[in-house]
Scaffold this motif. Structure first.
Motif, short mmCIF file in Angstrom:
data_model
loop_
_atom_site.label_atom_id
_atom_site.label_comp_id
_atom_site.label_asym_id
_atom_site.label_seq_id
_atom_site.Cartn_x
_atom_site.Cartn_y
_atom_site.Cartn_z
N ASP A 80 25.26 40.24 124.26
CA ASP A 80 24.39 41.39 123.81
C ASP A 80 22.80 40.84 123.90
OD1 ASP A 80 26.00 43.33 122.54
OD2 ASP A 80 26.40 42.42 120.87
N ASP A 81 22.60 39.51 123.73
CA ASP A 81 21.33 39.13 123.70
C ASP A 81 21.04 38.96 125.22
OD1 ASP A 81 19.10 37.64 122.53
OD2 ASP A 81 19.55 36.18 124.03
N LEU A 82 21.80 38.96 126.13
CA LEU A 82 21.47 38.97 127.74
C LEU A 82 20.82 40.20 127.93
CD1 LEU A 82 21.34 37.17 129.98
CD2 LEU A 82 23.85 38.11 130.68
N GLY A 83 21.61 41.40 127.38
CA GLY A 83 20.97 42.66 127.56
C GLY A 83 21.35 43.23 128.92
N GLN A 84 22.21 42.64 129.78
CA GLN A 84 22.54 43.31 130.94
C GLN A 84 23.96 44.21 131.11
OE1 GLN A 84 21.76 40.56 134.12
NE2 GLN A 84 20.08 39.47 133.22
N GLY A 85 23.90 44.67 130.02
CA GLY A 85 25.25 45.46 130.03
C GLY A 85 26.80 44.66 130.01
N PRO A 86 27.85 45.36 130.24
CA PRO A 86 29.13 44.54 130.23
C PRO A 86 29.25 43.26 131.43
CG PRO A 86 29.51 46.83 131.17
CD PRO A 86 28.13 46.58 130.64
N ALA A 87 29.97 42.61 131.00
CA ALA A 87 29.71 41.27 131.73
C ALA A 87 31.26 40.97 132.19
CB ALA A 87 29.26 39.83 131.13
N ASP A 88 31.31 40.30 133.40
CA ASP A 88 32.45 39.74 133.99
C ASP A 88 32.64 38.22 133.06
OD1 ASP A 88 33.20 41.35 136.03
OD2 ASP A 88 31.75 40.55 137.25
N VAL A 89 33.58 38.16 132.57
CA VAL A 89 34.12 36.91 131.52
C VAL A 89 35.14 35.91 132.00
CG1 VAL A 89 34.26 36.14 129.32
CG2 VAL A 89 33.04 38.07 129.51
N ALA A 90 34.75 34.70 132.40
CA ALA A 90 35.92 33.73 132.86
C ALA A 90 36.07 32.57 131.78
CB ALA A 90 35.34 33.13 134.40
N GLY A 91 37.12 32.48 131.27
CA GLY A 91 37.46 31.29 130.33
C GLY A 91 38.22 30.32 130.67
N HIS A 92 38.11 29.33 130.48
CA HIS A 92 38.94 27.83 130.90
C HIS A 92 39.65 27.41 129.53
CE1 HIS A 92 39.96 23.78 131.34
NE2 HIS A 92 40.50 24.12 132.65
#
Length: 265
Positions: A80-92
């Motif tokens: 939300d703070d980044l403010g660039q819309g939905p993100a691709d998210v990669a979690g390890h």
């Protein structure tokens, strides 16, 4: 370095590159620097975001119990703070569960999901005993660090890097209050009830030589997410160190980061 306040926590995050946001979520370790070996490989086509959630060395909070819900809330706040819309998210590892939980409860924030060396929840006796022993070794810092090395990397990798590098790894990972909070969470974490709610296109990546999360657990994670794709690397738990180029290629192809490709549209 940016920093946001989420409840009682101060959550810092780093940003590099340009393009659609790609958030790289760390597991039970010192924090986002666990992605540093591969993060730059995405920066030519993605705005790479590296948050340090509670339990990491860089985050600051009240020292209370960690939960998947708490970490997912912090991850949501970063996007939300980044403010660039939905993100691709990669979690390890643990970050895979946090990422999956976010995709389930905040589908508006997750465009595509990549889960590496994760699992869905408790029940595997090998995993439970491996983590219980890990936690119980906290009183012996040298043994704790050496055991961490053994469950983090495959025997093939350790034999390939030489004794000096092995000894460096064996001394690097020390027990502290945050590591123990993370291990305690790992023994409790369970996202099985959330996985059917994941709507984002999902790629699950298992590690065939994983001595911490046996790969069968990662295959079960993939099977529980509707429509998820599955790939497997010939790697121990820390694929970013053992198979960095292969991991980057899988992620780039899936999120459409490679020029001329658009796996997610």
């Amino acid at each position: 370095m940016r920093e946001i306040k989420v409840g009682t926590a101060r959550v810092p995050y780093r940003v590099m590159g340009q393009g659609r946001p790609l958030v790289l979520v760390h597991g039970g370790n010192p924090g986002s620097k666990s992605w540093d070996g591969v993060a730059g490989a995405f920066a030519d086509t993605s705005t790479v975001v590296l948050p340090d959630l509670s339990g990491s060395d860089a985050a600051r909070d009240d020292g209370g119990e960690l939960t998947i819900e708490l970490l997912a809330e912090q991850l949501a706040a970063v996007i939300d703070d980044l403010g660039q819309g939905p993100a691709d998210v990669a979690g390890h590892s643990m970050g895979a569960l946090v990422s999956a939980a976010l995709a389930a409860v905040r589908p508006d924030l997750v465009r595509g999901l990549v889960l590496v060396a994760g699992l869905a929840g408790p029940g595997d006796e090998y995993f439970r005993n491996a983590l219980t022993l890990w936690r119980d070794l906290a009183g012996d810092p040298a043994a704790f660090a050496r055991y961490t090395m053994l469950i983090a990397f495959s025997s093939e990798h350790l034999n390939s890097i030489g004794r000096a590098a092995v000894e460096e790894l064996a001394a690097a990972y020390r027990a502290n209050a945050d590591r123990l909070r993370q291990i305690d969470l790992a023994l409790r974490m369970d996202v099985r009830g959330l996985l059917p709610r994941v709507q984002a296109p999902t790629l699950v990546i298992g590690c065939a030589r994983d001595a911490l999360v046996p790969v069968e657990n990662t295959r079960e994670l993939a099977a529980a997410i509707p429509g998820a794709s599955y790939e497997e690397l010939d790697s121990g738990h820390i694929a970013t160190a053992e198979r960095p180029e292969e991991l980057v290629a899988l992620v780039r192809d899936f999120i459409g980061g490679k020029p001329g490709m658009s796996a997610l549209g």
